[in-house]
Design an enzyme around this catalytic site. Structure first.
Site, PDB file in Angstrom:
ATOM      1  N   LYS A 185       6.702 -22.589   7.798  1.00  0.00           N
ATOM      2  CA  LYS A 185       7.506 -21.645   8.546  1.00  0.00           C
ATOM      3  C   LYS A 185       7.799 -20.392   7.723  1.00  0.00           C
ATOM      4  O   LYS A 185       8.171 -19.364   8.252  1.00  0.00           O
ATOM      5  CB  LYS A 185       8.866 -22.289   8.899  1.00  0.00           C
ATOM      6  CG  LYS A 185       8.802 -23.548   9.690  1.00  0.00           C
ATOM      7  CD  LYS A 185      10.256 -24.116   9.792  1.00  0.00           C
ATOM      8  CE  LYS A 185      10.171 -25.608   9.898  1.00  0.00           C
ATOM      9  NZ  LYS A 185      11.507 -26.245   9.814  1.00  0.00           N
ATOM     10  N   ARG A 204      16.604 -19.059   5.034  1.00  0.00           N
ATOM     11  CA  ARG A 204      15.421 -18.329   5.521  1.00  0.00           C
ATOM     12  C   ARG A 204      15.802 -16.983   6.115  1.00  0.00           C
ATOM     13  O   ARG A 204      15.020 -16.042   6.108  1.00  0.00           O
ATOM     14  CB  ARG A 204      14.702 -19.146   6.598  1.00  0.00           C
ATOM     15  CG  ARG A 204      14.037 -20.421   6.106  1.00  0.00           C
ATOM     16  CD  ARG A 204      13.051 -20.914   7.149  1.00  0.00           C
ATOM     17  NE  ARG A 204      12.720 -22.321   7.020  1.00  0.00           N
ATOM     18  CZ  ARG A 204      11.733 -22.806   6.256  1.00  0.00           C
ATOM     19  NH1 ARG A 204      10.998 -21.979   5.553  1.00  0.00           N
ATOM     20  NH2 ARG A 204      11.491 -24.093   6.203  1.00  0.00           N
ATOM     21  N   GLU A 236       0.789 -15.928   3.874  1.00  0.00           N
ATOM     22  CA  GLU A 236       1.701 -16.864   3.216  1.00  0.00           C
ATOM     23  C   GLU A 236       2.922 -16.135   2.651  1.00  0.00           C
ATOM     24  O   GLU A 236       2.832 -14.963   2.272  1.00  0.00           O
ATOM     25  CB  GLU A 236       0.989 -17.574   2.055  1.00  0.00           C
ATOM     26  CG  GLU A 236       0.376 -18.918   2.426  1.00  0.00           C
ATOM     27  CD  GLU A 236       1.426 -20.010   2.673  1.00  0.00           C
ATOM     28  OE1 GLU A 236       2.595 -19.687   2.935  1.00  0.00           O
ATOM     29  OE2 GLU A 236       1.047 -21.185   2.597  1.00  0.00           O
ATOM     30  N   PHE A 284      14.014 -20.354  -8.616  1.00  0.00           N
ATOM     31  CA  PHE A 284      14.140 -20.871  -7.261  1.00  0.00           C
ATOM     32  C   PHE A 284      14.493 -19.737  -6.314  1.00  0.00           C
ATOM     33  O   PHE A 284      15.636 -19.338  -6.204  1.00  0.00           O
ATOM     34  CB  PHE A 284      15.178 -21.989  -7.189  1.00  0.00           C
ATOM     35  CG  PHE A 284      14.896 -22.899  -6.039  1.00  0.00           C
ATOM     36  CD1 PHE A 284      15.228 -22.521  -4.747  1.00  0.00           C
ATOM     37  CD2 PHE A 284      14.244 -24.101  -6.247  1.00  0.00           C
ATOM     38  CE1 PHE A 284      14.915 -23.334  -3.674  1.00  0.00           C
ATOM     39  CE2 PHE A 284      13.932 -24.921  -5.181  1.00  0.00           C
ATOM     40  CZ  PHE A 284      14.268 -24.537  -3.888  1.00  0.00           C
ATOM     41  N   VAL A 285      13.447 -19.217  -5.641  1.00  0.00           N
ATOM     42  CA  VAL A 285      13.661 -18.060  -4.766  1.00  0.00           C
ATOM     43  C   VAL A 285      13.816 -18.496  -3.309  1.00  0.00           C
ATOM     44  O   VAL A 285      13.128 -19.399  -2.839  1.00  0.00           O
ATOM     45  CB  VAL A 285      12.522 -17.019  -4.897  1.00  0.00           C
ATOM     46  CG1 VAL A 285      12.609 -16.305  -6.226  1.00  0.00           C
ATOM     47  CG2 VAL A 285      11.143 -17.658  -4.726  1.00  0.00           C
ATOM     48  N   ASP A 313       2.374 -21.119  -4.908  1.00  0.00           N
ATOM     49  CA  ASP A 313       3.025 -21.717  -6.075  1.00  0.00           C
ATOM     50  C   ASP A 313       1.948 -22.475  -6.862  1.00  0.00           C
ATOM     51  O   ASP A 313       1.217 -21.888  -7.664  1.00  0.00           O
ATOM     52  CB  ASP A 313       4.149 -22.614  -5.552  1.00  0.00           C
ATOM     53  CG  ASP A 313       5.054 -23.146  -6.644  1.00  0.00           C
ATOM     54  OD1 ASP A 313       4.918 -22.715  -7.789  1.00  0.00           O
ATOM     55  OD2 ASP A 313       5.903 -24.006  -6.356  1.00  0.00           O
TER      56      ASP A 313
HETATM   57  C1  PRP Z   1       5.594 -23.360   0.923  1.00  0.00           C
HETATM   58  C2  PRP Z   1       4.838 -22.055   1.131  1.00  0.00           C
HETATM   59  C3  PRP Z   1       3.399 -22.470   1.019  1.00  0.00           C
HETATM   60  C4  PRP Z   1       3.452 -23.587   0.010  1.00  0.00           C
HETATM   61  C5  PRP Z   1       3.052 -23.041  -1.313  1.00  0.00           C
HETATM   62  O1  PRP Z   1       5.669 -24.031   2.126  1.00  0.00           O
HETATM   63  O2  PRP Z   1       5.109 -21.483   2.381  1.00  0.00           O
HETATM   64  O3  PRP Z   1       2.868 -22.916   2.249  1.00  0.00           O
HETATM   65  O4  PRP Z   1       4.787 -24.070  -0.028  1.00  0.00           O
HETATM   66  O5  PRP Z   1       3.102 -24.020  -2.307  1.00  0.00           O
HETATM   67  P1  PRP Z   1       1.840 -24.505  -3.135  1.00  0.00           P
HETATM   68  O6  PRP Z   1       1.086 -23.286  -3.580  1.00  0.00           O
HETATM   69  O7  PRP Z   1       2.462 -25.233  -4.282  1.00  0.00           O
HETATM   70  O8  PRP Z   1       1.012 -25.401  -2.273  1.00  0.00           O
HETATM   71  P2  PRP Z   1       6.589 -25.305   2.414  1.00  0.00           P
HETATM   72  O9  PRP Z   1       5.744 -26.537   2.339  1.00  0.00           O
HETATM   73  O10 PRP Z   1       7.808 -25.229   1.552  1.00  0.00           O
HETATM   74  O11 PRP Z   1       6.970 -25.142   3.953  1.00  0.00           O
HETATM   75  P3  PRP Z   1       7.823 -24.018   4.733  1.00  0.00           P
HETATM   76  O12 PRP Z   1       7.037 -22.720   4.649  1.00  0.00           O
HETATM   77  O13 PRP Z   1       7.910 -24.525   6.129  1.00  0.00           O
HETATM   78  O14 PRP Z   1       9.168 -23.905   4.054  1.00  0.00           O
END
Ligand code: PRP
Length: 181
Positions: free
Chosen positions: A44, A166, A100, A153-154, A104
Protein backbone atom coordinates in the site's frame (compact mmCIF):
# COMPACT_ATOMS: atom_id res chain seq x y z
CA UNK A 1 -3.48 11.54 19.51
CA UNK A 2 -1.37 13.56 17.12
CA UNK A 3 0.71 11.55 14.67
CA UNK A 4 3.35 14.25 14.57
CA UNK A 5 4.06 13.79 18.31
CA UNK A 6 5.64 10.41 17.48
CA UNK A 7 8.04 11.88 14.92
CA UNK A 8 11.61 12.56 15.99
CA UNK A 9 12.50 14.62 12.93
CA UNK A 10 11.27 15.42 9.45
CA UNK A 11 13.58 13.73 6.95
CA UNK A 12 11.93 14.84 3.68
CA UNK A 13 9.56 17.79 3.80
CA UNK A 14 6.43 18.29 1.70
CA UNK A 15 8.33 20.80 -0.41
CA UNK A 16 11.17 18.35 -0.99
CA UNK A 17 8.72 15.60 -1.93
CA UNK A 18 7.07 17.95 -4.41
CA UNK A 19 10.45 18.73 -5.99
CA UNK A 20 11.34 15.04 -6.20
CA UNK A 21 8.01 14.21 -7.84
CA UNK A 22 8.38 17.03 -10.35
CA UNK A 23 11.83 15.79 -11.36
CA UNK A 24 10.84 12.12 -11.63
CA UNK A 25 7.63 12.92 -13.53
CA UNK A 26 9.64 14.90 -16.06
CA UNK A 27 12.14 12.08 -16.56
CA UNK A 28 9.40 9.48 -16.91
CA UNK A 29 7.34 11.63 -19.28
CA UNK A 30 10.37 11.99 -21.54
CA UNK A 31 11.48 8.35 -21.39
CA UNK A 32 7.99 6.90 -21.84
CA UNK A 33 6.42 9.55 -24.11
CA UNK A 34 5.56 7.07 -26.87
CA UNK A 35 5.33 3.84 -24.86
CA UNK A 36 2.02 3.97 -23.00
CA UNK A 37 3.59 2.13 -20.05
CA UNK A 38 1.83 0.26 -17.27
CA UNK A 39 2.73 1.74 -13.91
CA UNK A 40 2.40 -1.05 -11.37
CA UNK A 41 1.88 0.49 -7.96
CA UNK A 42 2.95 -1.87 -5.19
CA UNK A 43 0.41 -1.45 -2.41
CA UNK A 44 0.00 0.00 0.00
CA UNK A 45 2.97 2.23 0.67
CA UNK A 46 3.40 3.57 -2.87
CA UNK A 47 -0.15 4.88 -3.31
CA UNK A 48 0.49 8.47 -2.24
CA UNK A 49 3.67 8.65 -4.31
CA UNK A 50 1.96 7.21 -7.40
CA UNK A 51 -0.98 9.61 -7.30
CA UNK A 52 1.22 12.68 -6.89
CA UNK A 53 3.69 11.46 -9.53
CA UNK A 54 1.25 10.70 -12.35
CA UNK A 55 -0.57 14.00 -11.91
CA UNK A 56 2.65 15.72 -12.85
CA UNK A 57 3.09 13.69 -16.04
CA UNK A 58 1.96 14.80 -19.46
CA UNK A 59 2.24 11.48 -21.26
CA UNK A 60 -0.17 8.54 -21.24
CA UNK A 61 0.26 5.92 -18.52
CA UNK A 62 -1.94 3.07 -17.39
CA UNK A 63 -2.20 2.42 -13.67
CA UNK A 64 -2.48 -1.00 -12.09
CA UNK A 65 -2.10 -2.25 -8.55
CA UNK A 66 -0.47 -5.23 -6.93
CA UNK A 67 -0.39 -6.05 -3.27
CA UNK A 68 2.50 -8.08 -2.00
CA UNK A 69 3.67 -8.65 1.51
CA UNK A 70 7.04 -9.57 2.85
CA UNK A 71 7.02 -7.88 6.23
CA UNK A 72 3.63 -8.10 7.93
CA UNK A 73 3.94 -6.02 11.06
CA UNK A 74 7.50 -7.08 11.61
CA UNK A 75 10.43 -4.78 11.18
CA UNK A 76 12.73 -7.00 9.20
CA UNK A 77 12.09 -8.71 5.89
CA UNK A 78 11.37 -12.41 5.96
CA UNK A 79 12.26 -12.69 2.28
CA UNK A 80 9.02 -14.54 1.90
CA UNK A 81 7.06 -12.57 -0.72
CA UNK A 82 3.37 -13.34 -1.00
CA UNK A 83 1.03 -11.99 -3.67
CA UNK A 84 -2.05 -10.69 -1.88
CA UNK A 85 -3.56 -9.05 -4.97
CA UNK A 86 -2.40 -9.70 -8.50
CA UNK A 87 -2.82 -7.60 -11.66
CA UNK A 88 -6.06 -7.76 -13.62
CA UNK A 89 -4.31 -7.30 -16.98
CA UNK A 90 -1.63 -9.01 -19.04
CA UNK A 91 1.80 -7.37 -19.16
CA UNK A 92 3.03 -9.44 -22.13
CA UNK A 93 4.71 -7.13 -24.63
CA UNK A 94 4.19 -4.07 -22.42
CA UNK A 95 6.60 -1.61 -20.86
CA UNK A 96 6.22 -1.87 -17.09
CA UNK A 97 7.40 0.49 -14.39
CA UNK A 98 7.14 -0.64 -10.79
CA UNK A 99 6.27 2.24 -8.50
CA UNK A 100 7.56 1.71 -4.99
CA UNK A 101 7.74 3.84 -1.87
CA UNK A 102 10.93 2.24 -0.62
CA UNK A 103 13.48 -0.41 -1.57
CA UNK A 104 15.10 -1.89 1.48
CA UNK A 105 16.56 -5.42 1.19
CA UNK A 106 15.45 -5.54 -2.47
CA UNK A 107 13.78 -8.93 -1.96
CA UNK A 108 10.29 -7.74 -2.95
CA UNK A 109 11.41 -6.24 -6.25
CA UNK A 110 13.74 -9.07 -7.09
CA UNK A 111 10.79 -11.41 -6.80
CA UNK A 112 8.50 -9.14 -8.85
CA UNK A 113 11.03 -8.58 -11.62
CA UNK A 114 11.64 -12.30 -12.03
CA UNK A 115 7.89 -12.85 -12.08
CA UNK A 116 7.29 -10.22 -14.76
CA UNK A 117 10.06 -11.66 -16.93
CA UNK A 118 8.18 -14.95 -16.96
CA UNK A 119 5.05 -12.98 -17.85
CA UNK A 120 6.95 -11.63 -20.88
CA UNK A 121 6.83 -7.91 -20.21
CA UNK A 122 8.69 -6.04 -22.95
CA UNK A 123 10.66 -4.05 -20.40
CA UNK A 124 10.61 -3.72 -16.63
CA UNK A 125 11.99 -0.75 -14.75
CA UNK A 126 11.76 0.47 -11.18
CA UNK A 127 10.86 3.89 -9.84
CA UNK A 128 11.24 4.24 -6.10
CA UNK A 129 10.72 7.27 -3.95
CA UNK A 130 13.20 6.13 -1.30
CA UNK A 131 16.23 3.90 -1.60
CA UNK A 132 17.67 2.41 1.60
CA UNK A 133 20.76 1.30 -0.31
CA UNK A 134 22.82 0.22 2.68
CA UNK A 135 20.32 -2.52 3.58
CA UNK A 136 20.37 -4.29 0.24
CA UNK A 137 20.60 -8.10 0.38
CA UNK A 138 20.19 -8.77 -3.32
CA UNK A 139 21.47 -7.04 -6.43
CA UNK A 140 18.58 -4.75 -7.33
CA UNK A 141 19.10 -1.24 -8.65
CA UNK A 142 16.29 1.24 -9.17
CA UNK A 143 16.16 3.05 -12.53
CA UNK A 144 14.51 6.11 -11.00
CA UNK A 145 15.22 7.16 -7.41
CA UNK A 146 13.67 10.01 -5.46
CA UNK A 147 16.37 10.02 -2.83
CA UNK A 148 18.47 7.63 -0.78
CA UNK A 149 17.68 7.38 2.91
CA UNK A 150 19.77 6.26 5.88
CA UNK A 151 18.93 3.11 7.81
CA UNK A 152 16.41 4.75 10.11
CA UNK A 153 12.77 3.91 10.78
CA UNK A 154 11.00 6.16 8.30
CA UNK A 155 7.24 6.68 8.14
CA UNK A 156 4.76 8.97 6.43
CA UNK A 157 3.70 9.75 2.87
CA UNK A 158 2.53 6.15 2.47
CA UNK A 159 5.04 4.42 4.73
CA UNK A 160 3.68 2.87 7.88
CA UNK A 161 4.53 1.39 11.20
CA UNK A 162 1.86 -1.21 12.10
CA UNK A 163 -0.48 0.48 9.53
CA UNK A 164 -0.12 3.90 11.17
CA UNK A 165 1.47 7.17 9.98
CA UNK A 166 0.78 6.58 6.24
CA UNK A 167 -1.21 9.83 6.07
CA UNK A 168 1.55 12.12 7.29
CA UNK A 169 2.28 14.52 4.41
CA UNK A 170 6.07 14.24 4.85
CA UNK A 171 8.64 11.49 5.51
CA UNK A 172 9.73 11.45 9.12
CA UNK A 173 11.85 9.37 11.45
CA UNK A 174 9.86 7.60 14.14
CA UNK A 175 10.85 8.10 17.77
CA UNK A 176 12.52 4.85 18.93
CA UNK A 177 10.23 4.57 21.97
CA UNK A 178 7.27 4.18 19.61
CA UNK A 179 8.51 0.97 18.02
CA UNK A 180 10.47 -0.33 20.99
CA UNK A 181 7.29 -0.69 23.07
C1 PRP B 1 7.49 -2.29 1.84
C2 PRP B 1 7.73 -1.47 0.58
C3 PRP B 1 8.24 -2.49 -0.40
C4 PRP B 1 9.00 -3.45 0.48
C5 PRP B 1 10.44 -3.13 0.38
O1 PRP B 1 6.24 -2.87 1.76
O2 PRP B 1 6.56 -0.86 0.12
O3 PRP B 1 7.19 -3.15 -1.09
O4 PRP B 1 8.53 -3.28 1.81
O5 PRP B 1 11.21 -3.96 1.19
P1 PRP B 1 12.32 -4.96 0.64
O6 PRP B 1 13.16 -4.20 -0.35
O7 PRP B 1 13.08 -5.31 1.88
O8 PRP B 1 11.64 -6.14 0.03
P2 PRP B 1 5.48 -3.60 2.97
O9 PRP B 1 5.64 -5.08 2.82
O10 PRP B 1 5.91 -2.96 4.26
O11 PRP B 1 3.95 -3.30 2.68
P3 PRP B 1 3.11 -1.92 2.63
O12 PRP B 1 3.64 -1.12 1.45
O13 PRP B 1 1.70 -2.35 2.42
O14 PRP B 1 3.33 -1.20 3.94
Amino acid sequence: MKLSDDIEKVLISEEQLEAINTRLAKELSTDYAEKNPIFVCVLKGAVLFLTDLVRKMDSPVEIEFMDVSSYGDEMTSSGDVKILKDLDVSVAGRDVVFIEDIIDTGLTLKYLIELFKTRQAKSVRICTLLDKEENRQVNIKSDYVGTTVPNEFVVGYGLDFAEKYRNLPYIGVLKPEVYQN
